[in-house]
Write an enzyme that holds these catalytic residues in place. Structure first.
Site, PDB file in Angstrom:
ATOM      1  N   GLU A 168       0.828  -1.207   0.000  1.00 46.99           N
ATOM      2  CA  GLU A 168       0.000   0.000   0.000  1.00 46.99           C
ATOM      3  C   GLU A 168       0.864   1.260   0.000  1.00 46.99           C
ATOM      4  OE1 GLU A 168      -3.807   0.135   0.357  1.00 46.99           O
ATOM      5  OE2 GLU A 168      -2.971   1.841  -0.706  1.00 46.99           O
ATOM      6  N   ASP A 174       1.067   4.008  -3.070  1.00 44.36           N
ATOM      7  CA  ASP A 174       0.551   5.359  -2.858  1.00 44.36           C
ATOM      8  C   ASP A 174       1.643   6.399  -3.099  1.00 44.36           C
ATOM      9  OD1 ASP A 174      -1.697   4.016  -2.034  1.00 44.36           O
ATOM     10  OD2 ASP A 174      -1.494   4.503   0.094  1.00 44.36           O
ATOM     11  N   SER A 223      -7.174   1.625  -4.192  1.00 48.97           N
ATOM     12  CA  SER A 223      -6.010   2.131  -3.482  1.00 48.97           C
ATOM     13  C   SER A 223      -5.103   2.940  -4.395  1.00 48.97           C
ATOM     14  CB  SER A 223      -5.176   0.962  -2.945  1.00 48.97           C
ATOM     15  OG  SER A 223      -5.705   0.475  -1.758  1.00 48.97           O
TER      16      SER A 223
END
Ligand SMILES: *[C@@H]1O[C@H](CO)[C@@H](O)[C@H](O)[C@H]1NC(C)=O
Ligand SMILES: *[C@@H]1O[C@H](CO)[C@@H](O)[C@H](O)[C@H]1NC(C)=O
Ligand SMILES: *[C@@H]1O[C@H](CO)[C@@H](O)[C@H](O)[C@H]1NC(C)=O
Ligand SMILES: *[C@@H]1O[C@H](CO)[C@@H](O)[C@H](O)[C@H]1NC(C)=O
Ligand SMILES: *[C@@H]1O[C@H](CO)[C@@H](O)[C@H](O)[C@H]1NC(C)=O
Ligand SMILES: *[C@@H]1O[C@H](CO)[C@@H](O)[C@H](O)[C@H]1NC(C)=O
Ligand SMILES: *[C@@H]1O[C@H](CO)[C@@H](O)[C@H](O)[C@H]1NC(C)=O
Ligand SMILES: *[C@@H]1O[C@H](CO)[C@@H](O)[C@H](O)[C@H]1NC(C)=O
Length: 635
Positions: free
Chosen positions: A302, A306, A550
């Site tokens: 994640e 990001d 995400s």
């Protein structure tokens, strides 16, 4: 400050020393869903609980109106964001609420020196023995143990006197069960059906455990998404070499999720070589740090995703990493909100010991500083790619957190949440029956906080196999399905009522109220979308393909950050809460409407992407130059 407060309390003791008769009690909150996999036993009567009473804030009925007044294109006060002091003063609970609750406590035998009002006046705190709390709230406290070693204190429901109810939002610790966003994202189909209340409630991106070995290029964006593919898809400009000083872009991550230095550089080397060595600005919230003890897709997927994409798309614009929680405790959505808004902190020294990380954390390796409360100004844009199932929170808890996002909007911050990766289903593909999780349930399971009407919900699209960046995208149907649907908690905000009514009228879904709340009067999401398939992400020293909303949320965050940069460069302010603008007719031409694909789940095909807004891809994907023009035209 402290002593002045104490004096007030002493005077109050005189005024409220006479106990009033115990009024009739009414149920105030009941647990949203029963925790599974936890064992409960009664809590000793003499244990002390830090009871925190969240007082009803004033003017909440005006929140939507005042927010729209600073964010709707046709409003005279568009862009005239409030100061933190204006926000705190406008919503602070009334003296009447404070006095009534104090009086109630006094009549239950709590002496004035035991009662404290938080500096923001939002909370009243009292240390109560379990016996006292059970008597005060007409309930029974249990201690819940999870096989993972986590323990929680709570009750199944609680009541307050009828005349007190209107003054109280919620009381902690009570029915709210574990909302720490700690620990592992799902990885590749790991944790199919996590138990409610397990410490793992994070919605992570997915990976095909398939190393990307071939060279990516502008013609194979249907198989490999890179920053250049996104620039081509949404006509995003190269980032400014000299970004505006006052601009800011925050990415929230929850420990133990952490980015890896060498992976960032590996990514930059291929896709943005001038950024090699560039790092996000770390803001440590409640002991949050970039842990390096554990490394794998589950721990780094994640954060790497990001940050690699957010940083590449905004270039030299510094990205702030709001890293929340230590290793043993983790953190909840409330913890990052505390860090950007002191008025939200339930008390110096902590939130709800059950659902929020409470600091200092006295276990070995725990963060031993004080809780992070108002330590950093809210960035102009914040992207959060985490969520939980809406059914796991009570309406009171959800509302209290949601109004906080509304206040951030008033201050001029854009808050973006990813809409989830399981289509109309909840985390891991789980669905509901009568509002409760059920293995054979066919009721759709919306997510939170993305269902809050004061955040911008971002869904996922894909380039269809064989297509190019010039062709229309579809709703994402590779590996993940774009989260979307209708809230079971929040009513519909005015800004989207026409859009949702249009969808329900023109493309009525073949489902009943058994599947979702089809009344047309509840908040629906997502609001918009961006590509969420086949992202080339440097991870574990190589390149992997990653899928998820995400990915979509940080991309939209980067686009808004570029818009803000352009506005700041001509002396205008940040765009803040964008929903009233993007749903307005002034913006009807700035999105690429997505009309193909769906978001299956719960044994159904889910909803369809259709012409106009739909609960799969929202208004569509942004066309950067058009979005920029529309926002530059506003004051
Ligand atoms: C409650 O107890 C804690 C721990 O002893 C103490 O730090 C705190 O000040 C107390 N709060 C009140 C309102 O008395
Ligand atoms: C990264 O760059 C190297 C060297 O140019 C190249 O061999 C490799 O294919 C690239 N990887 C990707 C995923 O584009
Ligand atoms: C792009 O990569 C594909 C392989 O995915 C290859 O077939 C194609 O020739 C490449 N195009 C260019 C212009 O390099
Ligand atoms: C994370 O690292 C710690 C310390 O090396 C180790 O004890 C723990 O088992 C690791 N956790 C996982 C899930 O790999
Ligand atoms: C807090 O933790 C740090 C690092 O773990 C340690 O060096 C320090 O002594 C601790 N302080 C207290 C008061 O426990
Ligand atoms: C779900 O359906 C299956 C197959 O019809 C059945 O065996 C099972 O008992 C059901 N489970 C629940 C929780 O109802
Ligand atoms: C989606 O479109 C198909 C084909 O037009 C239609 O049969 C189906 O009912 C639609 N589903 C929803 C949820 O609207
Ligand atoms: C749908 O939401 C509305 C508004 O909150 C509520 O009145 C209604 O009972 C809900 N319908 C169902 C079937 O839950």
């Amino acid at each position: 400050m402290r002593s002045a407060l104490l004096q007030v309390l002493v005077l109050a003791a005189v005024a409220y020393a006479v106990p009033s008769p115990r009024g009739a009690y009414v149920l105030h909150e009941k647990r949203a869903a029963e925790p599974r996999g936890w064992e409960a036993r009664r809590l000793d009567a003499d244990k002390v609980l830090p009871v925190r009473i969240g007082l009803k804030q004033q003017n909440m009925d005006q929140l939507q109106d005042v927010l729209v007044s600073v964010s709707h294109p046709s409003s005279e006060s568009y862009g005239k964001h409030w100061t933190p002091q204006q926000v705190a003063d406008f919503f602070a609970p009334s003296t009447e609420s404070i006095d009534s609750v104090k009086e109630w406590l006094a009549s239950n035998g709590f002496s004035a020196d035991r009662i404290r009002v938080s500096p923001s006046k939002g909370w009243i705190e009292v240390n109560a023995t379990v016996a006292e709390a059970e008597d005060l709230l007409n309930t029974e406290y249990h201690i819940y143990s999870h096989p993972s070693g986590h323990e929680q204190i709570g009750c199944e429901s609680y009541s307050v006197p009828k005349h007190i109810q209107e003054h109280v939002d919620l009381i902690k610790p009570t029915v709210h069960f574990n909302h720490r966003v700690a620990s592992f994202p799902s990885g590749l189909n790991k944790r199919k059906n996590p138990d409610l209340g397990s410490p793992w409630s994070l919605n992570g991106p997915k990976t095909l455990d398939q190393k990307v070995t071939i060279e990516t290029n502008a013609t194979n964006c249907d198989q490999f998404i890179t920053p250049d593919c996104l620039r081509a898809l949404y006509n995003i400009d190269d980032p400014p070499a000299y970004p505006q000083d006052g601009n800011s872009y925050g990415i929230v991550e929850f420990t133990p999720q952490a980015y890896v230095d060498t992976d960032l550089d590996k990514f930059f080397k291929n896709f943005s070589s001038s950024q090699i060595g560039q790092r996000p600005k770390l803001v440590s919230i409640d002991g949050g740090f970039v842990q390096t003890a554990n490394r794998s897709f589950d721990f780094n997927g994640e954060s790497n995703l990001d940050l690699e994409y957010a940083m590449a798309l905004v270039g030299n614009q510094p990205v702030t990493l709001l890293q929340a929680g230590d290793l043993p405790m983790g953190a909840s959505f409330d913890n990052w909100l505390d860090a950007v808004d002191a008025s939200f902190c339930s008390f110096e020294g902590g939130d709800d010991p059950n659902q929020d990380g409470i600091y200092p954390d006295n276990v070995p390796g725990g963060y031993n500083g004080t809780e992070s409360c108002g330590i950093v100004a809210p960035p102009h844009v914040v992207s959060i790619s985490y969520s939980q199932d809406e059914y796991t929170v009570t309406p009171a808890y959800a509302n209290r957190q949601c109004t906080e996002y509304g206040k951030l909007g008033l201050l001029g911050t854009t808050v973006l949440y990813s809409s989830g990766d399981y289509g109309v289903a909840g985390y891991g593909g789980s669905c509901l029956k009568g509002g409760q999780p059920d293995a054979n349930g066919t009721q759709f399971s919306p997510a939170f906080p993305v269902s809050c009407p004061y955040v911008t919900a971002v869904g996922a699209t894909q380039i269809n196999p064989g297509s190019t960046t010039d062709d229309p995208e579809s709703a994402c149907e590779q590996v993940i399905y774009s989260g979307g649907g209708f809230s079971n908690i929040f009513g519909i905000p005015d800004y989207q009522s026409d859009a949702v009514a249009g969808y329900l009228k023109n493309s009525p879904p073949p489902y009943t109220a058994e599947n979702y709340n089809n009344s047309g009067v509840v908040r629906a999401y997502p609001d918009l979308s961006a590509n969420g398939a086949n992202y080339v992400v440097a991870i574990e020293g190589g390149f992997n393909l990653v899928f998820g909303t995400s990915a979509s949320s940080p991309v939209v965050g980067s686009i808004i950050t570029l818009v803000n940069d352009a506005r700041l460069s001509i002396g205008k302010g940040p765009v803040g809460f964008i929903n009233p603008a993007i749903y307005s007719s002034d913006f009807s031409w700035v999105f690429n409407d997505i009309t193909t694909g769906g978001n299956q789940g719960c044994g159904t095909p889910g909803f369809n992407a259709t012409e106009g807004w739909d609960p799969v891809t929202g208004l569509g994907t942004p066309d950067y130059p058009s979005l920029l023009t529309a926002f530059l035209m506003l004051p």
